[in-house]
Write a protein that holds these residues in place. Structure first.
Motif, PDB file in Angstrom:
ATOM      1  N   LEU A 193      49.163 -30.814 -69.406  1.00 31.39           N
ATOM      2  CA  LEU A 193      48.666 -29.527 -68.779  1.00 31.39           C
ATOM      3  C   LEU A 193      47.834 -28.471 -69.698  1.00 31.39           C
ATOM      4  O   LEU A 193      47.711 -27.649 -69.652  1.00 31.39           O
ATOM      5  CB  LEU A 193      49.135 -28.773 -67.462  1.00 31.39           C
ATOM      6  CG  LEU A 193      49.233 -29.447 -66.548  1.00 31.39           C
ATOM      7  CD1 LEU A 193      50.433 -29.027 -65.008  1.00 31.39           C
ATOM      8  CD2 LEU A 193      47.492 -30.381 -65.785  1.00 31.39           C
ATOM      9  N   CYS A 194      48.166 -28.709 -71.127  1.00 28.85           N
ATOM     10  CA  CYS A 194      48.032 -27.795 -72.464  1.00 28.85           C
ATOM     11  C   CYS A 194      46.715 -27.572 -72.526  1.00 28.85           C
ATOM     12  O   CYS A 194      45.952 -28.299 -72.604  1.00 28.85           O
ATOM     13  CB  CYS A 194      48.431 -28.011 -73.388  1.00 28.85           C
ATOM     14  SG  CYS A 194      50.853 -29.155 -73.420  1.00 28.85           S
ATOM     15  N   GLY A 195      46.584 -26.659 -72.337  1.00 28.70           N
ATOM     16  CA  GLY A 195      45.057 -25.699 -72.275  1.00 28.70           C
ATOM     17  C   GLY A 195      44.218 -25.566 -71.637  1.00 28.70           C
ATOM     18  O   GLY A 195      43.201 -25.202 -71.436  1.00 28.70           O
ATOM     19  N   LYS A 196      45.134 -26.110 -70.321  1.00 22.72           N
ATOM     20  CA  LYS A 196      44.247 -26.130 -69.095  1.00 22.72           C
ATOM     21  C   LYS A 196      43.929 -24.570 -68.303  1.00 22.72           C
ATOM     22  O   LYS A 196      43.919 -24.368 -67.174  1.00 22.72           O
ATOM     23  CB  LYS A 196      44.646 -27.904 -68.509  1.00 22.72           C
ATOM     24  CG  LYS A 196      44.257 -28.485 -69.475  1.00 22.72           C
ATOM     25  CD  LYS A 196      44.078 -29.839 -68.600  1.00 22.72           C
ATOM     26  CE  LYS A 196      43.847 -30.965 -69.385  1.00 22.72           C
ATOM     27  NZ  LYS A 196      44.655 -32.575 -68.320  1.00 22.72           N
ATOM     28  N   MET A 197      45.246 -24.560 -68.401  1.00 25.89           N
ATOM     29  CA  MET A 197      45.950 -22.830 -67.470  1.00 25.89           C
ATOM     30  C   MET A 197      45.844 -21.486 -68.700  1.00 25.89           C
ATOM     31  O   MET A 197      46.170 -21.737 -69.654  1.00 25.89           O
ATOM     32  CB  MET A 197      46.879 -23.107 -66.634  1.00 25.89           C
ATOM     33  CG  MET A 197      46.869 -24.942 -65.855  1.00 25.89           C
ATOM     34  SD  MET A 197      48.825 -24.585 -65.429  1.00 25.89           S
ATOM     35  CE  MET A 197      48.426 -25.996 -64.312  1.00 25.89           C
ATOM     36  N   SER A 198      45.650 -20.828 -67.748  1.00 28.76           N
ATOM     37  CA  SER A 198      45.324 -19.098 -68.447  1.00 28.76           C
ATOM     38  C   SER A 198      47.689 -19.213 -68.429  1.00 28.76           C
ATOM     39  O   SER A 198      48.010 -19.519 -67.084  1.00 28.76           O
ATOM     40  CB  SER A 198      44.980 -17.991 -67.677  1.00 28.76           C
ATOM     41  OG  SER A 198      45.800 -17.743 -67.041  1.00 28.76           O
ATOM     42  N   LEU A 199      48.182 -17.980 -69.270  1.00 29.17           N
ATOM     43  CA  LEU A 199      48.694 -17.637 -69.029  1.00 29.17           C
ATOM     44  C   LEU A 199      49.555 -16.925 -67.839  1.00 29.17           C
ATOM     45  O   LEU A 199      50.614 -17.188 -67.428  1.00 29.17           O
ATOM     46  CB  LEU A 199      49.376 -15.798 -69.649  1.00 29.17           C
ATOM     47  CG  LEU A 199      49.716 -16.660 -71.550  1.00 29.17           C
ATOM     48  CD1 LEU A 199      49.143 -15.500 -72.077  1.00 29.17           C
ATOM     49  CD2 LEU A 199      50.950 -17.163 -71.871  1.00 29.17           C
ATOM     50  N   LEU A 200      48.966 -16.778 -67.189  1.00 28.18           N
ATOM     51  CA  LEU A 200      49.331 -16.197 -65.658  1.00 28.18           C
ATOM     52  C   LEU A 200      48.593 -17.100 -64.701  1.00 28.18           C
ATOM     53  O   LEU A 200      49.562 -17.452 -63.482  1.00 28.18           O
ATOM     54  CB  LEU A 200      48.492 -14.890 -65.327  1.00 28.18           C
ATOM     55  CG  LEU A 200      49.074 -13.255 -65.818  1.00 28.18           C
ATOM     56  CD1 LEU A 200      48.032 -12.078 -65.387  1.00 28.18           C
ATOM     57  CD2 LEU A 200      50.188 -13.501 -65.708  1.00 28.18           C
ATOM     58  N   GLU A 201      48.057 -18.447 -64.711  1.00 31.88           N
ATOM     59  CA  GLU A 201      48.281 -19.624 -64.250  1.00 31.88           C
ATOM     60  C   GLU A 201      49.675 -20.470 -64.578  1.00 31.88           C
ATOM     61  O   GLU A 201      49.888 -21.262 -63.254  1.00 31.88           O
ATOM     62  CB  GLU A 201      46.103 -20.664 -64.023  1.00 31.88           C
ATOM     63  CG  GLU A 201      45.730 -19.770 -63.726  1.00 31.88           C
ATOM     64  CD  GLU A 201      44.302 -20.539 -64.072  1.00 31.88           C
ATOM     65  OE1 GLU A 201      43.273 -20.303 -63.913  1.00 31.88           O
ATOM     66  OE2 GLU A 201      44.696 -21.142 -64.888  1.00 31.88           O
ATOM     67  N   SER A 202      49.820 -20.405 -65.810  1.00 33.11           N
ATOM     68  CA  SER A 202      50.880 -21.035 -65.540  1.00 33.11           C
ATOM     69  C   SER A 202      52.004 -20.464 -64.938  1.00 33.11           C
ATOM     70  O   SER A 202      53.330 -21.556 -64.203  1.00 33.11           O
ATOM     71  CB  SER A 202      51.056 -20.988 -67.408  1.00 33.11           C
ATOM     72  OG  SER A 202      50.348 -22.298 -68.502  1.00 33.11           O
ATOM     73  N   ALA A 203      52.216 -19.110 -65.382  1.00 32.02           N
ATOM     74  CA  ALA A 203      53.286 -18.230 -64.746  1.00 32.02           C
ATOM     75  C   ALA A 203      53.428 -19.011 -63.213  1.00 32.02           C
ATOM     76  O   ALA A 203      54.183 -18.882 -62.721  1.00 32.02           O
ATOM     77  CB  ALA A 203      53.236 -17.123 -64.808  1.00 32.02           C
TER      78      ALA A 203
END
Length: 328
Positions: free
Chosen positions: A230-240
């Motif tokens: 999922l690298c690069g597919k989410m923003s920081l807060l989406e990853s959170a």
């Protein structure tokens, strides 16, 4: 003093900014009617999306026309005439923000070259057993008299909705990359871990777009199903928002660890060249530290790590038993 306008300065990397949200939490609890602004480097502003305590972001672009943009932000700080300015960095550039600020009261670390201009200066000490949020909290203790608050991020409903489809089955996340080579658990060790790891849920690899190649190499070499990059597919807060509900998040001593702390997400942090005693360990209720049990005279080799192992052997990482990472 009851300040009406407060500025917090932290222009370092993502993890440092996340830990600084602890300061914001305490300040807002003490001064609920104050306007709190935050000065940070360009690229980190998404961390404050939906943060109810931060009114304005002052963004310093350090990559393009650094000096020109420094002067631009200095002028903005000076124009705002803050009642209270808190500088969490020890470098000359952020000292300039403070020096020219016209703030009524300025607080920072005594190691800053321009600390003579502060009304209050506190020594920055890398003492054993003191977490960085406690160290930073000393800067505001004379105002708040509180213990350090936990750092906190505020994903929105939209962030949770974006990652909802990834949570239909149990899962773990792995954030294998780091800016510093000697902070990064080696690719071979991640592969070794996955090959022996008994887990039948999904395994999500998270990180920046530049981490995608590393993650693909790990996935291709490991004999493990249900690995998804999922690298690069989410923003920081989406990853959170994703990491918050994982069975476990496996990370290095780097920003993903602090994301977990800010969401109280389960986390296993692997320390290679650095050590938890520096004060940057995990803060989640369900958190573990994994590190070598080998006595190495060269560890720690530095606060931030290096691009290569100074000794050439990288034993601090390669000697870690991967079974220590297994879920407990």
């Amino acid at each position: 003093m009851i300040p009406n306008r407060i500025l917090v300065i932290q222009t370092a990397f993502i993890g440092d900014v996340i830990l600084t949200t602890s300061i914001v939490e305490n300040l807002k609890a003490k001064f609920p009617n104050a306007q709190i602004d935050f000065l940070l480097r360009k690229g980190n502003e998404q961390l404050f999306e939906n943060n109810p305590h931060v009114a304005n972001l002052l963004i310093w672009d350090k990559k393009n026309d650094k000096l020109k943009n420094l002067i631009k932000v200095i002028k903005l700080v000076r124009k705002n005439k803050y009642d209270l300015l808190i500088n969490l960095q020890r470098y000359l550039s952020t000292g300039l923000f403070s020096f020219f600020s016209k703030a009524r009261y300025k607080v920072g670390y005594s190691q800053n070259p321009l600390s003579f201009s502060y009304n209050e200066k506190i020594p920055h000490v890398m003492s054993s057993g003191q977490h960085d949020i406690e160290r930073n909290n000393q800067l505001i203790r004379s105002f708040t008299e509180d213990k350090a608050a936990k750092p906190k991020l505020y994903p929105t409903e939209a962030h949770y909705e974006k990652v909802k489809s990834y949570k239909t089955d149990k899962f773990i996340t792995i954030a294998p990359a780091s800016v510093w080579f000697t902070k990064q658990f080696p690719k071979s060790k991640w592969i070794e871990f996955l090959d022996q790891f008994q887990f039948d849920g999904n395994i999500y690899f998270v990180g920046a777009p530049g981490d995608s190649t590393l993650c693909n190499e790990i996935i291709e070499a490991a004999s493990k199903e249900k690995c998804i990059n999922l690298c690069g597919k989410m923003s920081l807060l989406e990853s959170a928002a994703l990491m918050q509900d994982a069975e476990m998040n496996y990370v290095n001593d780097s920003a993903p660890q602090h994301i977990c702390s800010a969401l109280n997400a389960p986390v296993t942090t692997i320390f290679c060249s650095t050590i938890p005693e520096f004060g940057f360990g995990p803060l989640s209720t369900n958190s573990r530290v994994v590190q070598t049990d080998k006595q190495l005279d060269c560890r720690p080799c530095g606060l931030h790590g290096y691009k290569n192992c100074p000794k050439g052997h990288f034993d601090c990482a390669l000697s870690i038993d991967v079974t220590e990472l297994n879920l407990v």
